[in-house]
Write a protein that holds these residues in place. Structure first.
Motif, mmCIF file in Angstrom:
data_model
loop_
_atom_site.group_PDB
_atom_site.id
_atom_site.type_symbol
_atom_site.label_atom_id
_atom_site.label_comp_id
_atom_site.label_asym_id
_atom_site.label_seq_id
_atom_site.Cartn_x
_atom_site.Cartn_y
_atom_site.Cartn_z
ATOM 1 N N GLU A 188 44.836 44.093 43.226
ATOM 2 C CA GLU A 188 44.295 45.039 42.212
ATOM 3 C C GLU A 188 45.041 46.548 42.021
ATOM 4 N N GLN B 194 41.433 44.694 49.413
ATOM 5 C CA GLN B 194 42.257 44.088 48.467
ATOM 6 C C GLN B 194 42.709 42.542 49.069
ATOM 7 N N ASP C 205 38.763 48.028 37.114
ATOM 8 C CA ASP C 205 39.367 46.846 37.963
ATOM 9 C C ASP C 205 40.500 46.099 37.269
#
Lengths: 290, 381
Positions: free
Chosen positions: B5, B47, B205
């Motif tokens: 991300e 993550q 996001d």
């Protein structure tokens, strides 16, 4: 009779001077295929397996009267070679290489459909008409002439099905690999249509696999148009689900893609679903296929 | 290759998509420092490259350093769907008036890029697609025509939105489409795309999955894909150029195609359990199959190996030499059954037999796996 390849098919091999291109040219010639030329830019004027090599597709078509092409070109150069081949007027193209970027395939597919070119692949073993000829990499020893058509998403499984049938004395009219990539140059239903129209084919086997929606869409075509018996096997029931991220793919596909979903759609269209490859022999016997 | 991300957010930001202020923490102290710079409240996001991260407890909202310390410690010591957390994205907490969804992918059947949008963003978007498909609008992009901004405006009008939102959102659709082309994305997605109380949009996001086949021509300034594979056996598979998937059974598998490998697993799975999936593709050499044997044998408590290969594009006689060399050098005792058909099959069988491999010459994979089962049953009896 057969589909896609017949006595008038004159094949050129693109990437003929490469390691795989030259070996496969040998096998195609040995199987009786009319390989009339090869193309590798910069290698024009040489020969491979006694076949003349040209620098461009245009030249190869002009000199040999070729009307079909099989690709053994490195993945990075396939898009360019494909567009060149269509411009040169070839109407049947088999793209064997794997690992071609999907956005290249998107362009190839769009251009081929626009120009009325029948193309297969990428990641396909090609086409084989038993006893007549082949374009691609299918190993000849597994095939026998007959009246059953095979369409496979997987290369190796097309050999497996042909092999099991041949051992049971059931031959094949044509075996077609449609390609294993997420986007292919021709969809399953288009190939089914050719088998439905072919006088040399009495029944068709679909060898599918988990993922995508080829089989579900083909089921729609089968229930509307197919009168010949169809059997199907879907590989991948025990395959682990990939670690998935992002929702876009799932939204586009809806409920398509699972083994059960494919079975259900195919059964609803009257297709005999085979739980395992070996059952294809019994299915052929039941329909008295040969 | 799936990007993290934080990597995707950087790319989105460079391409003028609004994103939150943020930083990447590898320690709790990092996280405290970054949060201090951004200002509380902040959101901590593990993550890890799995879907459903939020529902699995990988996202935590905190409003002061004490809460942050506790939350960061717990994230760093936890596993999300089996993956350990090495990095945490510390993000500005954005005020939410509404959550939207947008994604771009390639529709495999039509062979065209497709843009999807919905006013029902959030974790339940796939449910929405099933139960209320009218809440999702989609448009396919004809590759020979390309993308034009009016297509985004048309798409958003279908959702019944006001002109101001249509204008700002369609700009972001254009940016994301450009990213999807430039980075050869299989998926480019923002979920949710947040409407803030002031009407502005922000991507909280970011999903970006790049086509592995195109990696060499886009040259990302990021760690290469091999380092991203967590499982050491799967990483080794990628290094030697085969697809290896680690499973929890005890029958090793080497196959020369994905379809054949899947069918072999389906058949093994009827009475036994596969230890792995391994597919060589079209690149078999003696050396490659030697390395495949080495890889498959790394799995502890293996009971047998099944080799299922066809000689179409692959020189299987070469492959057999690699297998036999491995068997002899390492004095392999577990049973190995091979089915190998196609070009130069007789030569291949001879080589396999010279290494003590049980060769099955029938076409049906069932016959070979039956043989393997008999051998193992005989050993037990």
């Amino acid at each position: 009779m057969s589909i896609l390849i017949d006595d008038s098919t004159r094949v050129i091999v693109q990437g003929i001077t490469g390691r795989i291109g030259s070996v496969q040219t040998h096998w195609m010639l040995q199987y009786g295929t009319k390989v009339v030329g090869g193309v590798t830019p910069g290698k024009g004027g040489t020969t491979v397996e006694g076949v003349p090599v040209f620098d461009s597709v245009e030249e190869a078509v002009r000199e040999t009267g070729a009307n079909a092409s099989v690709f053994f070109v490195p993945a990075a150069f396939v898009l360019d070679a494909f567009l060149e081949t269509i411009e040169a007027g070839i109407k049947l193209i088999v793209v064997v290489p794997e690992h071609i970027p999907v956005r290249d395939v998107v362009k190839m597919r769009s251009f081929a459909l626009e120009r009325g070119v029948f193309a297969l692949g990428p990641t396909t073993p090609g086409i084989l008409v038993p006893g007549k000829g082949k374009m691609g990499i299918m190993p000849a020893s597994l095939f026998a002439p007959g009246r059953v058509g095979i369409i496979s998403r997987s290369g190796t499984l097309s050999y497996e099905f042909a092999g099991i049938l041949s051992e049971s004395k059931v031959g094949q009219s044509t075996v077609v690999g449609m390609g294993a990539d997420p986007v292919v140059l021709r969809n399953l239903a288009d190939i089914l249509e050719l088998f439905q129209e072919d006088e040399g084919t009495d029944a068709v086997i679909i060898v599918g696999e988990v993922g995508g929606e080829q089989e579900e869409k083909a089921a729609g075509f089968i229930s509307r148009k197919m009168t010949k018996p169809v059997a199907a096997y879907i590989a991948g029931r025990y395959s682990p689900q990939g670690k998935r991220m992002g929702h876009a793919g799932a939204i586009v596909r809806g409920s398509s893609g699972t083994v059960d979903g494919k079975h259900e759609a195919l059964r609803a269209a009257g297709v005999e679903v085979l739980e395992s490859p070996i059952y294809v022999a019994q299915w052929a016997k039941k329909h008295k296929l040969r | 290759m799936r990007l993290h991300e934080y990597e995707a957010l950087d790319i989105f930001e460079q391409n003028r998509i609004p994103v939150p202020r943020r930083g990447v923490a590898e320690t709790v102290d990092d996280a405290i420092r970054i949060a201090g710079e951004i200002g509380y409240p902040v959101v901590l996001k593990a993550q890890v490259l799995v879907g459903g991260r939020g529902l699995a407890g990988g996202i935590k909202s905190v409003s002061n350093p004490d809460e942050l310390e506790e939350a960061a410690e717990s994230l760093f010591s936890s596993e999300i769907k089996g993956l350990s957390v090495r990095k945490i994205l510390v993000c500005e907490k954005v005020d939410i008036a509404k959550e939207l969804y947008m994604g771009i992918t390639i529709d495999g059947y039509s062979g065209q890029p497709v843009i999807l949008v919905s006013t029902e963003g959030g974790v339940l978007i796939e449910e929405t697609a099933k139960t209320s498909p009218e809440k999702i609008a989609a448009i396919h992009i004809d590759p020979s025509f390309g993308y034009y901004p009016y297509q985004a405006r048309t798409l958003l009008r279908r959702l019944g939105l006001q002109q101001q939102l249509i204008t700002t959102w369609s700009d972001i659709i254009g940016q994301l489409y450009n990213i999807s082309v430039r980075y050869e994305a299989l998926i480019a997605e923002i979920n949710p795309l947040v409407v803030m109380p002031n009407g502005g949009l922000i991507a909280v996001d970011a999903v970006l999955e790049i086509d592995d086949s195109a990696l060499s021509r886009i040259r990302l300034p990021l760690p290469d894909r091999i380092e991203r594979i967590e499982n050491p056996l799967e990483r080794r598979g990628r290094e030697i150029g085969v697809t290896y998937v680690d499973l929890d059974g005890d029958i090793g598998l080497i196959s020369s195609g994905a379809g054949l490998g899947m069918a072999s697993m389906d058949i093994i799975g009827q009475k036994m359990r596969p230890a792995n999936f391994l597919e060589t593709g079209g690149g078999i050499t003696a050396d490659l199959l030697y390395k495949c044997m080495e890889l498959v044998m790394m799995k502890p408590d293996l009971k047998a190996i099944f080799i299922n290969v066809y000689g179409g594009i692959n020189p299987i006689h070469e492959g057999a030499k690699g297998v036999v060399r491995y068997i002899k050098e390492h004095n392999v005792k577990i049973p190995i059954v091979a089915k190998a058909l196609g070009n130069r099959q007789e030569e291949t069988w001879e080589i396999f037999r010279s290494g003590g491999v049980h060769v099955v010459t029938e076409a049906a994979t069932e016959k070979a796996i039956e043989k393997l089962y008999e051998i193992l049953s005989g050993q037990r009896g």
